[in-house]
Design a protein around this motif. Structure first.
Motif, PDB file in Angstrom:
ATOM      1  N   ARG A  25       7.944 -22.474  38.126  1.00  0.00           N
ATOM      2  CA  ARG A  25       9.223 -22.639  38.903  1.00  0.00           C
ATOM      3  C   ARG A  25       9.253 -21.472  39.961  1.00  0.00           C
ATOM      4  O   ARG A  25      10.235 -21.640  40.962  1.00  0.00           O
ATOM      5  CB  ARG A  25      10.269 -22.617  37.906  1.00  0.00           C
ATOM      6  CG  ARG A  25      10.440 -23.782  37.260  1.00  0.00           C
ATOM      7  CD  ARG A  25      11.899 -24.051  36.350  1.00  0.00           C
ATOM      8  NE  ARG A  25      12.437 -22.756  35.940  1.00  0.00           N
ATOM      9  CZ  ARG A  25      13.780 -22.358  35.692  1.00  0.00           C
ATOM     10  NH1 ARG A  25      14.388 -23.673  35.394  1.00  0.00           N
ATOM     11  NH2 ARG A  25      13.973 -21.366  35.008  1.00  0.00           N
ATOM     12  N   GLY A  26       8.944 -20.148  39.577  1.00  0.00           N
ATOM     13  CA  GLY A  26       9.045 -19.256  40.558  1.00  0.00           C
ATOM     14  C   GLY A  26      10.420 -18.508  40.766  1.00  0.00           C
ATOM     15  O   GLY A  26      10.954 -17.964  41.633  1.00  0.00           O
ATOM     16  N   MET A  27      11.344 -18.776  39.629  1.00  0.00           N
ATOM     17  CA  MET A  27      12.671 -18.397  39.512  1.00  0.00           C
ATOM     18  C   MET A  27      12.779 -17.134  38.653  1.00  0.00           C
ATOM     19  O   MET A  27      11.927 -16.849  37.740  1.00  0.00           O
ATOM     20  CB  MET A  27      13.628 -19.449  38.994  1.00  0.00           C
ATOM     21  CG  MET A  27      13.418 -20.759  39.929  1.00  0.00           C
ATOM     22  SD  MET A  27      14.639 -21.928  39.162  1.00  0.00           S
ATOM     23  CE  MET A  27      16.113 -21.467  39.758  1.00  0.00           C
ATOM     24  N   PRO A  28      13.661 -16.026  38.948  1.00  0.00           N
ATOM     25  CA  PRO A  28      13.844 -14.883  38.200  1.00  0.00           C
ATOM     26  C   PRO A  28      14.142 -15.149  36.709  1.00  0.00           C
ATOM     27  O   PRO A  28      14.533 -16.207  36.108  1.00  0.00           O
ATOM     28  CB  PRO A  28      15.117 -14.192  38.833  1.00  0.00           C
ATOM     29  CG  PRO A  28      15.693 -14.942  39.602  1.00  0.00           C
ATOM     30  CD  PRO A  28      14.740 -16.079  39.948  1.00  0.00           C
ATOM     31  N   ARG A  29      13.739 -14.143  35.865  1.00  0.00           N
ATOM     32  CA  ARG A  29      13.853 -14.491  34.114  1.00  0.00           C
ATOM     33  C   ARG A  29      15.322 -14.702  33.938  1.00  0.00           C
ATOM     34  O   ARG A  29      15.787 -15.100  32.959  1.00  0.00           O
ATOM     35  CB  ARG A  29      13.388 -13.194  33.511  1.00  0.00           C
ATOM     36  CG  ARG A  29      12.013 -13.110  33.655  1.00  0.00           C
ATOM     37  CD  ARG A  29      11.238 -12.068  32.765  1.00  0.00           C
ATOM     38  NE  ARG A  29      12.149 -10.883  32.519  1.00  0.00           N
ATOM     39  CZ  ARG A  29      11.618  -9.753  32.336  1.00  0.00           C
ATOM     40  NH1 ARG A  29      10.371  -9.680  31.832  1.00  0.00           N
ATOM     41  NH2 ARG A  29      12.273  -8.750  32.038  1.00  0.00           N
ATOM     42  N   ASN A  30      16.280 -14.268  34.638  1.00  0.00           N
ATOM     43  CA  ASN A  30      17.802 -14.374  34.208  1.00  0.00           C
ATOM     44  C   ASN A  30      18.278 -15.762  34.586  1.00  0.00           C
ATOM     45  O   ASN A  30      19.546 -16.008  34.476  1.00  0.00           O
ATOM     46  CB  ASN A  30      18.638 -13.235  34.984  1.00  0.00           C
ATOM     47  CG  ASN A  30      18.561 -13.268  36.444  1.00  0.00           C
ATOM     48  OD1 ASN A  30      17.731 -14.127  36.974  1.00  0.00           O
ATOM     49  ND2 ASN A  30      19.373 -12.345  37.047  1.00  0.00           N
ATOM     50  N   CYS A  31      17.535 -16.727  35.347  1.00  0.00           N
ATOM     51  CA  CYS A  31      18.050 -18.000  35.425  1.00  0.00           C
ATOM     52  C   CYS A  31      18.058 -18.759  34.466  1.00  0.00           C
ATOM     53  O   CYS A  31      17.202 -18.680  33.441  1.00  0.00           O
ATOM     54  CB  CYS A  31      17.145 -18.677  36.602  1.00  0.00           C
ATOM     55  SG  CYS A  31      17.327 -18.119  38.187  1.00  0.00           S
ATOM     56  N   PRO A  32      18.983 -19.800  34.209  1.00  0.00           N
ATOM     57  CA  PRO A  32      19.197 -20.651  33.020  1.00  0.00           C
ATOM     58  C   PRO A  32      17.865 -21.657  33.008  1.00  0.00           C
ATOM     59  O   PRO A  32      17.194 -22.029  33.586  1.00  0.00           O
ATOM     60  CB  PRO A  32      20.384 -21.315  33.218  1.00  0.00           C
ATOM     61  CG  PRO A  32      21.052 -21.177  34.468  1.00  0.00           C
ATOM     62  CD  PRO A  32      20.187 -20.031  35.211  1.00  0.00           C
ATOM     63  N   LEU A  33      17.676 -21.900  31.463  1.00  0.00           N
ATOM     64  CA  LEU A  33      16.445 -22.737  31.165  1.00  0.00           C
ATOM     65  C   LEU A  33      16.779 -24.149  31.253  1.00  0.00           C
ATOM     66  O   LEU A  33      17.952 -24.578  31.372  1.00  0.00           O
ATOM     67  CB  LEU A  33      16.039 -22.473  29.865  1.00  0.00           C
ATOM     68  CG  LEU A  33      15.322 -21.030  29.561  1.00  0.00           C
ATOM     69  CD1 LEU A  33      15.057 -21.149  28.154  1.00  0.00           C
ATOM     70  CD2 LEU A  33      14.238 -21.038  30.285  1.00  0.00           C
ATOM     71  N   PRO A  34      15.865 -25.024  31.951  1.00  0.00           N
ATOM     72  CA  PRO A  34      16.318 -26.367  31.808  1.00  0.00           C
ATOM     73  C   PRO A  34      16.818 -27.158  30.597  1.00  0.00           C
ATOM     74  O   PRO A  34      16.026 -26.646  29.478  1.00  0.00           O
ATOM     75  CB  PRO A  34      14.806 -27.030  32.285  1.00  0.00           C
ATOM     76  CG  PRO A  34      14.245 -26.231  32.748  1.00  0.00           C
ATOM     77  CD  PRO A  34      14.404 -24.815  32.178  1.00  0.00           C
ATOM     78  N   GLU A  35      17.699 -28.124  30.635  1.00  0.00           N
ATOM     79  CA  GLU A  35      18.020 -28.715  29.558  1.00  0.00           C
ATOM     80  C   GLU A  35      17.018 -29.417  29.138  1.00  0.00           C
ATOM     81  O   GLU A  35      16.014 -29.912  29.596  1.00  0.00           O
ATOM     82  CB  GLU A  35      19.195 -29.731  29.763  1.00  0.00           C
ATOM     83  CG  GLU A  35      20.590 -28.835  30.183  1.00  0.00           C
ATOM     84  CD  GLU A  35      21.844 -29.803  30.396  1.00  0.00           C
ATOM     85  OE1 GLU A  35      21.809 -31.006  29.811  1.00  0.00           O
ATOM     86  OE2 GLU A  35      22.521 -29.602  31.026  1.00  0.00           O
ATOM     87  N   LYS A  36      16.923 -29.679  27.719  1.00  0.00           N
ATOM     88  CA  LYS A  36      15.927 -30.297  27.078  1.00  0.00           C
ATOM     89  C   LYS A  36      14.591 -29.992  27.038  1.00  0.00           C
ATOM     90  O   LYS A  36      13.545 -30.510  27.023  1.00  0.00           O
ATOM     91  CB  LYS A  36      15.969 -31.977  27.385  1.00  0.00           C
ATOM     92  CG  LYS A  36      17.227 -32.568  27.123  1.00  0.00           C
ATOM     93  CD  LYS A  36      17.171 -34.093  27.570  1.00  0.00           C
ATOM     94  CE  LYS A  36      18.329 -34.871  27.183  1.00  0.00           C
ATOM     95  NZ  LYS A  36      18.607 -36.140  27.703  1.00  0.00           N
ATOM     96  N   LEU A  37      14.444 -28.567  27.316  1.00  0.00           N
ATOM     97  CA  LEU A  37      13.262 -28.211  27.448  1.00  0.00           C
ATOM     98  C   LEU A  37      12.513 -27.788  25.981  1.00  0.00           C
ATOM     99  O   LEU A  37      13.269 -27.541  25.045  1.00  0.00           O
ATOM    100  CB  LEU A  37      13.293 -26.329  27.914  1.00  0.00           C
ATOM    101  CG  LEU A  37      11.902 -25.632  28.046  1.00  0.00           C
ATOM    102  CD1 LEU A  37      11.220 -26.427  29.116  1.00  0.00           C
ATOM    103  CD2 LEU A  37      12.206 -24.294  28.547  1.00  0.00           C
ATOM    104  N   TRP A  38      11.341 -28.272  26.057  1.00  0.00           N
ATOM    105  CA  TRP A  38      10.579 -28.129  24.555  1.00  0.00           C
ATOM    106  C   TRP A  38      10.503 -26.645  24.027  1.00  0.00           C
ATOM    107  O   TRP A  38      10.493 -25.825  24.618  1.00  0.00           O
ATOM    108  CB  TRP A  38       9.033 -28.692  24.721  1.00  0.00           C
ATOM    109  CG  TRP A  38       8.424 -28.681  23.505  1.00  0.00           C
ATOM    110  CD1 TRP A  38       8.081 -29.555  22.507  1.00  0.00           C
ATOM    111  CD2 TRP A  38       7.717 -27.491  22.983  1.00  0.00           C
ATOM    112  NE1 TRP A  38       7.331 -29.160  21.621  1.00  0.00           N
ATOM    113  CE2 TRP A  38       6.959 -27.675  21.836  1.00  0.00           C
ATOM    114  CE3 TRP A  38       7.231 -26.358  23.391  1.00  0.00           C
ATOM    115  CZ2 TRP A  38       6.227 -27.040  20.878  1.00  0.00           C
ATOM    116  CZ3 TRP A  38       6.591 -25.240  22.716  1.00  0.00           C
ATOM    117  CH2 TRP A  38       6.155 -25.630  21.441  1.00  0.00           C
ATOM    118  N   SER A  39      10.683 -26.720  22.680  1.00  0.00           N
ATOM    119  CA  SER A  39      10.463 -25.603  21.811  1.00  0.00           C
ATOM    120  C   SER A  39      10.055 -25.796  20.587  1.00  0.00           C
ATOM    121  O   SER A  39      10.240 -26.905  19.894  1.00  0.00           O
ATOM    122  CB  SER A  39      11.622 -24.716  21.955  1.00  0.00           C
ATOM    123  OG  SER A  39      12.842 -25.415  21.002  1.00  0.00           O
ATOM    124  N   PRO A  40       9.417 -24.914  20.081  1.00  0.00           N
ATOM    125  CA  PRO A  40       8.855 -25.360  18.334  1.00  0.00           C
ATOM    126  C   PRO A  40       9.892 -25.697  17.485  1.00  0.00           C
ATOM    127  O   PRO A  40      11.176 -24.965  17.607  1.00  0.00           O
ATOM    128  CB  PRO A  40       8.185 -23.873  17.939  1.00  0.00           C
ATOM    129  CG  PRO A  40       8.167 -23.198  19.246  1.00  0.00           C
ATOM    130  CD  PRO A  40       9.079 -23.655  20.411  1.00  0.00           C
TER     131      PRO A  40
END
Length: 100
Positions: A25-40
């Protein structure tokens, strides 16, 4: 509870991984994560009715050596698990609870 064959546990689990889609995405680390992003989504069984699982944190890692796309979750498991015990060797019995 040896009579009911249960044990009460509260376990915290931190999981870390790299998601290349977030890095692209090329966005900085402090940007919010997308909704419904996969996680374990780990599971624990055999659990009883009062057993809960909740994720208290889901963010990009903020450690000094982390790069964009390095993610982590902090998940808690809390409640009663089935834990049948053999009381025949009492008072010299032991009980181990293992996670794999």
């Amino acid at each position: 509870d040896t009579v009911n064959g249960t044990v009460y546990m509260r376990i915290g689990m931190c999981q870390r991984w790299h998601d290349h889609r977030i890095a692209k995405r090329g966005m900085p680390r402090n940007c919010p994560l997308p909704e419904k992003l996969w996680s374990p989504r780990p599971t624990i069984s055999p659990k009883l009715a009062d057993f809960e699982c909740y994720t208290s944190e889901f963010n990009q890692q903020k450690t000094k050596d982390a790069v964009v796309g390095d993610l982590y979750t902090l998940t808690y498991f809390e409640g009663h698990l089935c834990n049948k015990m053999n009381l025949m060797p009492f008072p010299f019995d032991i009980d181990d609870i293992e996670f794999e």
